[in-house]
Scaffold this active site. Structure first.
Site, PDB file in Angstrom:
ATOM      1  N   ARG A  48       0.923  -1.178  -0.110  1.00 21.15           N
ATOM      2  CA  ARG A  48       0.054  -0.096   0.005  1.00 21.15           C
ATOM      3  C   ARG A  48       0.713   1.361  -0.126  1.00 21.15           C
ATOM      4  NH1 ARG A  48      -1.832   2.744   3.960  1.00 21.15           N
ATOM      5  NH2 ARG A  48      -1.540   1.200   5.430  1.00 21.15           N
ATOM      6  N   TYR A 102     -15.850   9.606 -19.504  1.00 20.05           N
ATOM      7  CA  TYR A 102     -16.268   8.323 -19.030  1.00 20.05           C
ATOM      8  C   TYR A 102     -17.292   8.383 -18.067  1.00 20.05           C
ATOM      9  CZ  TYR A 102     -15.372   3.676 -16.988  1.00 20.05           C
ATOM     10  OH  TYR A 102     -15.632   2.452 -16.373  1.00 20.05           O
ATOM     11  N   ASP A 174      -7.424  11.986 -19.092  1.00 22.00           N
ATOM     12  CA  ASP A 174      -7.438  10.451 -19.143  1.00 22.00           C
ATOM     13  C   ASP A 174      -7.276  10.009 -20.378  1.00 22.00           C
ATOM     14  OD1 ASP A 174      -8.734   7.962 -19.454  1.00 22.00           O
ATOM     15  OD2 ASP A 174     -10.450   8.149 -18.094  1.00 22.00           O
ATOM     16  N   LYS A 199      -7.668  -1.577 -20.108  1.00 20.94           N
ATOM     17  CA  LYS A 199      -8.064  -1.680 -21.285  1.00 20.94           C
ATOM     18  C   LYS A 199      -6.725  -1.432 -22.327  1.00 20.94           C
ATOM     19  CE  LYS A 199     -11.880  -0.200 -19.711  1.00 20.94           C
ATOM     20  NZ  LYS A 199     -12.336   1.218 -19.465  1.00 20.94           N
TER      21      LYS A 199
END
Ligand SMILES: *Cc1c(COP(=O)(O)O)cnc(C)c1O
Length: 392
Positions: A48, A102, A174, A199
Protein backbone atom coordinates in the site's frame (compact mmCIF):
# COMPACT_ATOMS: atom_id res chain seq x y z
CA UNK A 1 9.28 17.79 -27.33
CA UNK A 2 11.27 15.59 -24.98
CA UNK A 3 13.49 13.11 -26.80
CA UNK A 4 12.89 9.43 -26.28
CA UNK A 5 15.99 7.31 -26.05
CA UNK A 6 14.33 4.01 -26.94
CA UNK A 7 11.58 3.01 -29.37
CA UNK A 8 8.13 2.19 -28.04
CA UNK A 9 8.45 -1.60 -28.46
CA UNK A 10 11.80 -1.71 -26.67
CA UNK A 11 10.34 0.29 -23.76
CA UNK A 12 7.33 -2.06 -23.69
CA UNK A 13 9.59 -5.12 -23.65
CA UNK A 14 12.45 -4.08 -21.40
CA UNK A 15 12.29 -0.80 -19.52
CA UNK A 16 12.19 -1.30 -15.75
CA UNK A 17 12.45 -5.09 -15.89
CA UNK A 18 13.84 -6.80 -12.79
CA UNK A 19 16.93 -9.00 -13.08
CA UNK A 20 16.60 -12.59 -11.92
CA UNK A 21 19.94 -12.74 -10.11
CA UNK A 22 19.28 -16.19 -8.65
CA UNK A 23 18.58 -18.15 -11.83
CA UNK A 24 19.12 -15.72 -14.74
CA UNK A 25 15.58 -16.28 -15.97
CA UNK A 26 14.30 -14.27 -18.93
CA UNK A 27 11.49 -12.39 -17.19
CA UNK A 28 11.10 -10.25 -14.07
CA UNK A 29 10.82 -12.39 -10.95
CA UNK A 30 7.55 -11.98 -9.01
CA UNK A 31 7.91 -10.90 -5.38
CA UNK A 32 4.69 -11.58 -3.51
CA UNK A 33 5.91 -10.47 -0.05
CA UNK A 34 3.74 -7.99 1.80
CA UNK A 35 6.39 -7.74 4.50
CA UNK A 36 10.01 -6.58 4.06
CA UNK A 37 12.89 -5.97 6.46
CA UNK A 38 13.33 -2.37 7.58
CA UNK A 39 15.81 -0.52 5.31
CA UNK A 40 15.59 3.05 6.56
CA UNK A 41 12.94 5.57 7.59
CA UNK A 42 12.20 6.62 4.00
CA UNK A 43 12.13 3.11 2.57
CA UNK A 44 9.44 1.05 4.22
CA UNK A 45 8.45 -1.46 1.57
CA UNK A 46 4.78 -2.36 1.68
CA UNK A 47 2.18 -2.92 -1.10
CA UNK A 48 0.00 0.00 0.00
CA UNK A 49 3.04 2.30 -0.12
CA UNK A 50 3.20 1.45 -3.82
CA UNK A 51 6.87 0.45 -3.54
CA UNK A 52 7.20 -3.33 -3.74
CA UNK A 53 9.87 -4.45 -6.24
CA UNK A 54 7.31 -5.33 -8.93
CA UNK A 55 5.33 -2.09 -8.45
CA UNK A 56 8.53 -0.04 -8.74
CA UNK A 57 9.67 -1.93 -11.83
CA UNK A 58 6.37 -1.48 -13.69
CA UNK A 59 6.13 2.19 -12.66
CA UNK A 60 9.46 2.81 -14.40
CA UNK A 61 8.09 1.28 -17.60
CA UNK A 62 4.84 3.30 -17.50
CA UNK A 63 6.71 6.55 -16.76
CA UNK A 64 8.96 5.88 -19.79
CA UNK A 65 5.91 5.12 -21.98
CA UNK A 66 4.35 8.49 -21.09
CA UNK A 67 7.64 10.49 -21.18
CA UNK A 68 7.04 11.29 -17.49
CA UNK A 69 9.42 11.56 -14.54
CA UNK A 70 7.48 9.06 -12.51
CA UNK A 71 4.38 6.82 -12.44
CA UNK A 72 2.17 4.92 -10.00
CA UNK A 73 0.01 1.83 -10.52
CA UNK A 74 -3.46 1.48 -9.00
CA UNK A 75 -6.04 -1.25 -8.38
CA UNK A 76 -8.34 0.11 -11.10
CA UNK A 77 -8.67 2.96 -13.54
CA UNK A 78 -11.18 4.63 -11.22
CA UNK A 79 -8.75 4.37 -8.26
CA UNK A 80 -6.28 6.31 -10.43
CA UNK A 81 -8.93 8.83 -11.59
CA UNK A 82 -10.33 9.51 -8.10
CA UNK A 83 -6.92 9.72 -6.41
CA UNK A 84 -5.47 11.83 -9.22
CA UNK A 85 -8.27 14.40 -9.05
CA UNK A 86 -8.87 14.53 -5.29
CA UNK A 87 -5.16 14.91 -4.51
CA UNK A 88 -5.36 18.54 -5.69
CA UNK A 89 -8.69 19.53 -4.12
CA UNK A 90 -9.96 20.90 -0.80
CA UNK A 91 -13.43 22.03 0.25
CA UNK A 92 -14.23 25.30 -1.54
CA UNK A 93 -12.32 24.42 -4.73
CA UNK A 94 -13.80 24.18 -8.22
CA UNK A 95 -13.03 21.89 -11.17
CA UNK A 96 -13.67 22.40 -14.91
CA UNK A 97 -14.42 19.15 -16.74
CA UNK A 98 -14.94 18.30 -20.39
CA UNK A 99 -18.62 17.57 -21.13
CA UNK A 100 -17.90 14.16 -22.74
CA UNK A 101 -16.42 11.91 -20.06
CA UNK A 102 -16.15 8.26 -19.10
CA UNK A 103 -19.36 7.33 -17.21
CA UNK A 104 -17.52 6.32 -14.02
CA UNK A 105 -15.71 9.66 -13.84
CA UNK A 106 -18.98 11.54 -14.47
CA UNK A 107 -20.54 9.55 -11.63
CA UNK A 108 -17.62 10.25 -9.25
CA UNK A 109 -17.97 13.98 -9.85
CA UNK A 110 -21.77 14.21 -9.73
CA UNK A 111 -22.33 11.92 -6.72
CA UNK A 112 -19.31 12.66 -4.47
CA UNK A 113 -18.04 16.22 -5.03
CA UNK A 114 -21.00 18.10 -3.52
CA UNK A 115 -20.65 16.43 -0.15
CA UNK A 116 -16.93 17.24 -0.09
CA UNK A 117 -17.69 20.91 -0.74
CA UNK A 118 -16.07 20.80 -4.17
CA UNK A 119 -17.95 22.52 -7.01
CA UNK A 120 -17.63 21.66 -10.69
CA UNK A 121 -18.65 22.80 -14.16
CA UNK A 122 -18.93 20.76 -17.34
CA UNK A 123 -18.05 22.62 -20.53
CA UNK A 124 -20.68 23.34 -23.18
CA UNK A 125 -18.30 22.33 -25.98
CA UNK A 126 -14.73 21.31 -26.60
CA UNK A 127 -13.08 24.54 -27.80
CA UNK A 128 -10.51 26.28 -25.58
CA UNK A 129 -13.00 29.17 -25.19
CA UNK A 130 -15.57 26.67 -23.86
CA UNK A 131 -13.10 25.65 -21.15
CA UNK A 132 -12.05 29.24 -20.38
CA UNK A 133 -15.72 30.25 -19.98
CA UNK A 134 -16.08 27.93 -16.98
CA UNK A 135 -12.94 28.96 -15.07
CA UNK A 136 -13.61 30.75 -11.75
CA UNK A 137 -11.35 32.30 -9.09
CA UNK A 138 -11.39 29.05 -7.11
CA UNK A 139 -10.81 26.68 -10.05
CA UNK A 140 -7.92 24.26 -9.45
CA UNK A 141 -8.15 21.62 -12.21
CA UNK A 142 -9.00 21.26 -15.89
CA UNK A 143 -9.94 17.66 -16.66
CA UNK A 144 -10.12 16.30 -20.23
CA UNK A 145 -10.51 13.04 -22.18
CA UNK A 146 -9.35 12.79 -25.81
CA UNK A 147 -10.34 10.91 -27.92
CA UNK A 148 -13.60 10.74 -25.97
CA UNK A 149 -16.16 8.00 -25.46
CA UNK A 150 -18.22 7.18 -27.56
CA UNK A 151 -18.01 9.85 -30.30
CA UNK A 152 -14.19 10.05 -30.47
CA UNK A 153 -14.11 13.84 -30.18
CA UNK A 154 -10.69 15.48 -30.00
CA UNK A 155 -9.62 18.12 -27.46
CA UNK A 156 -6.61 20.38 -28.20
CA UNK A 157 -3.82 19.24 -25.82
CA UNK A 158 -1.52 22.20 -26.45
CA UNK A 159 -4.40 24.68 -26.08
CA UNK A 160 -5.52 23.13 -22.78
CA UNK A 161 -2.02 23.15 -21.31
CA UNK A 162 -1.55 26.83 -22.24
CA UNK A 163 -4.92 27.67 -20.68
CA UNK A 164 -3.98 25.82 -17.48
CA UNK A 165 -0.69 27.68 -17.35
CA UNK A 166 -2.40 31.05 -17.86
CA UNK A 167 -4.69 30.52 -14.85
CA UNK A 168 -2.28 28.47 -12.71
CA UNK A 169 -4.38 25.28 -12.93
CA UNK A 170 -3.43 21.63 -13.05
CA UNK A 171 -4.33 19.93 -16.32
CA UNK A 172 -5.32 16.27 -16.09
CA UNK A 173 -6.10 13.92 -18.97
CA UNK A 174 -7.65 10.47 -19.11
CA UNK A 175 -5.47 9.04 -21.92
CA UNK A 176 -7.06 5.57 -21.89
CA UNK A 177 -8.63 5.61 -25.37
CA UNK A 178 -5.43 6.71 -27.12
CA UNK A 179 -3.01 4.53 -25.08
CA UNK A 180 0.60 5.70 -24.67
CA UNK A 181 1.35 4.18 -28.07
CA UNK A 182 -0.72 6.82 -29.92
CA UNK A 183 -0.59 9.90 -27.69
CA UNK A 184 1.81 11.32 -25.08
CA UNK A 185 0.07 14.37 -23.54
CA UNK A 186 3.08 15.38 -21.40
CA UNK A 187 4.90 16.31 -24.64
CA UNK A 188 2.15 18.92 -25.15
CA UNK A 189 2.44 20.32 -21.63
CA UNK A 190 -0.38 18.41 -19.90
CA UNK A 191 0.49 17.90 -16.20
CA UNK A 192 -1.06 14.58 -15.17
CA UNK A 193 -1.82 11.54 -17.38
CA UNK A 194 -4.25 8.88 -16.17
CA UNK A 195 -4.92 5.43 -17.65
CA UNK A 196 -7.39 2.69 -17.08
CA UNK A 197 -4.78 -0.06 -17.54
CA UNK A 198 -7.76 -2.42 -17.76
CA UNK A 199 -7.92 -1.34 -21.40
CA UNK A 200 -4.93 -1.14 -23.82
CA UNK A 201 -2.17 -1.73 -21.27
CA UNK A 202 -3.78 -4.98 -20.08
CA UNK A 203 -5.19 -5.60 -23.55
CA UNK A 204 -6.57 -9.12 -23.01
CA UNK A 205 -9.79 -8.37 -21.08
CA UNK A 206 -8.45 -10.11 -17.97
CA UNK A 207 -6.79 -7.43 -15.80
CA UNK A 208 -8.32 -4.53 -13.85
CA UNK A 209 -5.75 -1.82 -13.07
CA UNK A 210 -4.98 1.89 -13.37
CA UNK A 211 -1.96 4.18 -13.67
CA UNK A 212 -0.90 7.80 -13.27
CA UNK A 213 2.18 9.36 -14.91
CA UNK A 214 3.40 12.86 -14.01
CA UNK A 215 6.27 14.92 -12.57
CA UNK A 216 7.86 14.01 -9.23
CA UNK A 217 6.54 17.24 -7.69
CA UNK A 218 2.91 16.60 -8.72
CA UNK A 219 3.13 12.92 -7.77
CA UNK A 220 3.88 13.83 -4.13
CA UNK A 221 0.30 14.88 -3.19
CA UNK A 222 -1.08 12.00 -5.29
CA UNK A 223 1.13 9.55 -3.37
CA UNK A 224 0.17 11.06 0.00
CA UNK A 225 -3.54 10.62 -0.77
CA UNK A 226 -3.03 7.20 -2.35
CA UNK A 227 -1.48 5.65 0.77
CA UNK A 228 -4.55 6.83 2.71
CA UNK A 229 -7.14 5.65 0.18
CA UNK A 230 -5.27 2.37 -0.26
CA UNK A 231 -6.00 1.62 -3.90
CA UNK A 232 -2.87 -0.42 -4.66
CA UNK A 233 -2.76 -3.38 -7.07
CA UNK A 234 -1.75 -6.90 -6.02
CA UNK A 235 1.78 -7.84 -7.05
CA UNK A 236 0.61 -10.83 -9.05
CA UNK A 237 -1.54 -8.53 -11.21
CA UNK A 238 1.31 -6.00 -11.42
CA UNK A 239 3.51 -8.78 -12.79
CA UNK A 240 0.81 -9.87 -15.25
CA UNK A 241 0.38 -6.26 -16.39
CA UNK A 242 4.13 -5.99 -17.04
CA UNK A 243 3.83 -9.08 -19.26
CA UNK A 244 0.82 -7.64 -21.08
CA UNK A 245 2.49 -4.31 -21.81
CA UNK A 246 5.35 -6.10 -23.61
CA UNK A 247 3.05 -6.58 -26.61
CA UNK A 248 1.14 -3.29 -26.30
CA UNK A 249 3.06 -1.57 -29.10
CA UNK A 250 2.36 -4.27 -31.66
CA UNK A 251 -1.20 -4.88 -30.46
CA UNK A 252 -2.17 -1.22 -30.70
CA UNK A 253 -0.48 -0.82 -34.09
CA UNK A 254 -2.65 -3.65 -35.45
CA UNK A 255 -5.73 -2.21 -33.73
CA UNK A 256 -5.03 1.19 -35.34
CA UNK A 257 -4.77 -0.44 -38.77
CA UNK A 258 -7.94 -2.49 -38.27
CA UNK A 259 -9.88 0.59 -37.11
CA UNK A 260 -8.78 2.62 -40.13
CA UNK A 261 -9.67 -0.23 -42.49
CA UNK A 262 -13.11 -0.84 -40.96
CA UNK A 263 -13.87 2.89 -40.65
CA UNK A 264 -13.19 3.32 -44.38
CA UNK A 265 -15.35 0.28 -45.21
CA UNK A 266 -18.23 1.55 -43.04
CA UNK A 267 -18.00 5.11 -44.33
CA UNK A 268 -18.68 3.80 -47.84
CA UNK A 269 -21.54 1.47 -46.76
CA UNK A 270 -25.07 2.40 -47.84
CA UNK A 271 -26.62 1.18 -44.55
CA UNK A 272 -24.31 3.36 -42.43
CA UNK A 273 -25.28 6.97 -41.76
CA UNK A 274 -22.11 8.26 -40.13
CA UNK A 275 -18.72 7.02 -38.93
CA UNK A 276 -16.82 8.62 -36.04
CA UNK A 277 -13.08 7.95 -36.33
CA UNK A 278 -10.33 10.59 -35.97
CA UNK A 279 -8.30 8.90 -38.71
CA UNK A 280 -10.90 9.70 -41.38
CA UNK A 281 -10.47 12.98 -43.25
CA UNK A 282 -14.24 13.46 -42.78
CA UNK A 283 -13.75 13.66 -38.96
CA UNK A 284 -14.21 17.31 -37.97
CA UNK A 285 -10.98 17.32 -35.91
CA UNK A 286 -8.87 15.13 -38.19
CA UNK A 287 -6.16 17.82 -38.56
CA UNK A 288 -5.91 18.33 -34.80
CA UNK A 289 -5.79 14.55 -34.24
CA UNK A 290 -2.96 14.34 -36.79
CA UNK A 291 -1.04 17.01 -34.88
CA UNK A 292 -1.23 15.41 -31.45
CA UNK A 293 -1.58 11.65 -32.10
CA UNK A 294 0.96 9.32 -33.70
CA UNK A 295 -1.82 6.81 -34.47
CA UNK A 296 -5.60 7.26 -34.47
CA UNK A 297 -6.44 4.42 -32.09
CA UNK A 298 -8.44 1.22 -32.10
CA UNK A 299 -11.80 2.74 -31.08
CA UNK A 300 -14.48 4.02 -33.45
CA UNK A 301 -18.24 4.45 -33.54
CA UNK A 302 -20.75 4.28 -36.37
CA UNK A 303 -24.42 5.05 -36.75
CA UNK A 304 -26.72 2.71 -38.67
CA UNK A 305 -29.40 4.10 -40.96
CA UNK A 306 -32.54 4.80 -38.88
CA UNK A 307 -34.53 1.92 -40.40
CA UNK A 308 -32.07 -0.58 -38.92
CA UNK A 309 -32.04 -2.01 -35.40
CA UNK A 310 -28.63 -1.75 -33.65
CA UNK A 311 -29.39 -4.65 -31.28
CA UNK A 312 -30.33 -6.90 -34.20
CA UNK A 313 -27.11 -5.94 -35.97
CA UNK A 314 -24.98 -6.77 -32.93
CA UNK A 315 -26.75 -10.15 -32.58
CA UNK A 316 -26.18 -10.90 -36.26
CA UNK A 317 -22.38 -10.73 -35.84
CA UNK A 318 -20.55 -14.05 -35.54
CA UNK A 319 -17.21 -13.70 -33.76
CA UNK A 320 -17.36 -9.97 -33.04
CA UNK A 321 -18.87 -10.04 -29.54
CA UNK A 322 -21.10 -7.61 -27.68
CA UNK A 323 -19.14 -6.42 -24.65
CA UNK A 324 -19.26 -3.60 -22.09
CA UNK A 325 -15.50 -3.16 -21.96
CA UNK A 326 -12.97 -2.41 -24.67
CA UNK A 327 -9.40 -2.54 -25.94
CA UNK A 328 -8.89 -6.31 -25.79
CA UNK A 329 -7.27 -8.36 -28.55
CA UNK A 330 -10.78 -9.46 -29.53
CA UNK A 331 -13.09 -7.10 -31.44
CA UNK A 332 -16.20 -6.06 -29.51
CA UNK A 333 -19.24 -3.84 -30.07
CA UNK A 334 -21.64 -2.02 -27.74
CA UNK A 335 -24.75 0.20 -28.05
CA UNK A 336 -24.07 3.25 -25.85
CA UNK A 337 -27.78 4.20 -25.77
CA UNK A 338 -28.62 0.85 -24.13
CA UNK A 339 -25.56 0.47 -21.88
CA UNK A 340 -22.93 3.08 -20.93
CA UNK A 341 -25.26 6.04 -21.61
CA UNK A 342 -28.65 4.45 -20.75
CA UNK A 343 -29.00 6.39 -17.47
CA UNK A 344 -28.48 9.69 -19.25
CA UNK A 345 -32.01 9.76 -20.72
CA UNK A 346 -33.05 10.16 -24.36
CA UNK A 347 -33.03 13.97 -24.34
CA UNK A 348 -29.49 14.40 -23.01
CA UNK A 349 -28.28 11.64 -25.35
CA UNK A 350 -29.75 13.47 -28.31
CA UNK A 351 -28.08 16.69 -27.16
CA UNK A 352 -24.71 14.92 -27.03
CA UNK A 353 -25.30 13.29 -30.42
CA UNK A 354 -25.60 9.71 -29.16
CA UNK A 355 -28.22 8.17 -31.46
CA UNK A 356 -30.08 4.91 -30.72
CA UNK A 357 -28.45 3.40 -33.80
CA UNK A 358 -24.92 4.29 -32.64
CA UNK A 359 -22.58 1.31 -32.25
CA UNK A 360 -19.20 1.65 -30.53
CA UNK A 361 -16.59 -0.63 -32.03
CA UNK A 362 -13.42 -1.69 -30.19
CA UNK A 363 -11.11 -3.21 -32.79
CA UNK A 364 -9.11 -6.29 -31.86
CA UNK A 365 -6.13 -7.85 -33.61
CA UNK A 366 -8.02 -10.29 -35.87
CA UNK A 367 -7.29 -10.30 -39.61
CA UNK A 368 -9.08 -7.40 -41.27
CA UNK A 369 -10.52 -9.59 -44.06
CA UNK A 370 -12.30 -11.68 -41.40
CA UNK A 371 -13.62 -8.58 -39.63
CA UNK A 372 -15.04 -7.26 -42.91
CA UNK A 373 -16.58 -10.67 -43.68
CA UNK A 374 -18.32 -10.74 -40.29
CA UNK A 375 -19.68 -7.22 -40.78
CA UNK A 376 -20.82 -8.04 -44.33
CA UNK A 377 -22.82 -11.11 -43.33
CA UNK A 378 -24.42 -9.18 -40.41
CA UNK A 379 -25.51 -6.38 -42.78
CA UNK A 380 -26.95 -8.98 -45.16
CA UNK A 381 -28.87 -10.69 -42.36
CA UNK A 382 -30.46 -7.52 -40.98
CA UNK A 383 -31.29 -5.99 -44.35
CA UNK A 384 -33.10 -9.22 -45.28
CA UNK A 385 -35.13 -8.96 -42.05
CA UNK A 386 -35.92 -5.33 -42.86
CA UNK A 387 -37.26 -6.37 -46.25
CA UNK A 388 -39.33 -9.15 -44.67
CA UNK A 389 -40.86 -6.64 -42.23
CA UNK A 390 -41.55 -3.88 -44.73
CA UNK A 391 -42.99 -6.10 -47.51
CA UNK A 392 -46.56 -7.16 -46.68
C1 LIG B 1 -12.63 1.91 -18.29
C2 LIG B 1 -12.30 3.33 -18.21
C3 LIG B 1 -12.06 3.96 -16.98
C4 LIG B 1 -12.20 3.25 -15.66
O1 LIG B 1 -11.30 2.21 -15.51
P1 LIG B 1 -11.55 0.93 -14.59
O2 LIG B 1 -10.31 0.16 -14.77
O3 LIG B 1 -12.78 0.26 -15.08
O4 LIG B 1 -11.75 1.43 -13.19
C5 LIG B 1 -11.71 5.31 -17.00
N1 LIG B 1 -11.64 5.99 -18.15
C6 LIG B 1 -11.87 5.42 -19.34
C7 LIG B 1 -11.77 6.25 -20.59
C8 LIG B 1 -12.21 4.08 -19.43
O5 LIG B 1 -12.46 3.53 -20.62
Amino acid sequence: MKKRELGINTICTHTGELKDTSYNGAVSPLYMSTSYAFEDVDKKRYPRYFNTPNQEALSIKIAALEHAETAMIFGSGMAAVSTGILAFLSAGDHVVLQNMLYGGTYNLVTTQFDKMGVSYSFTDGLSIADFEDKIRDNTKIIYIETPSNPLLTITDLGGISKLAEKYGLISIIDNTFASPVNQNPIDFGIDVVIHSATKYMGGHSDICAGAIATSKALMEPIFQLAINLGGSLSDYTVWLLERSIKTMGIRVKTQNENAMHLATYLENHSLVKKVYYPGLTSHEDHELAKKQMSGFGGMMSFELEETLDAAAFRKALNFIKSSMSLAGVESTVLSPAMTSHALMGAEEREKQGIADGLIRFSLGIEDKEDLIADMKQAFEKISKNEMAISTP
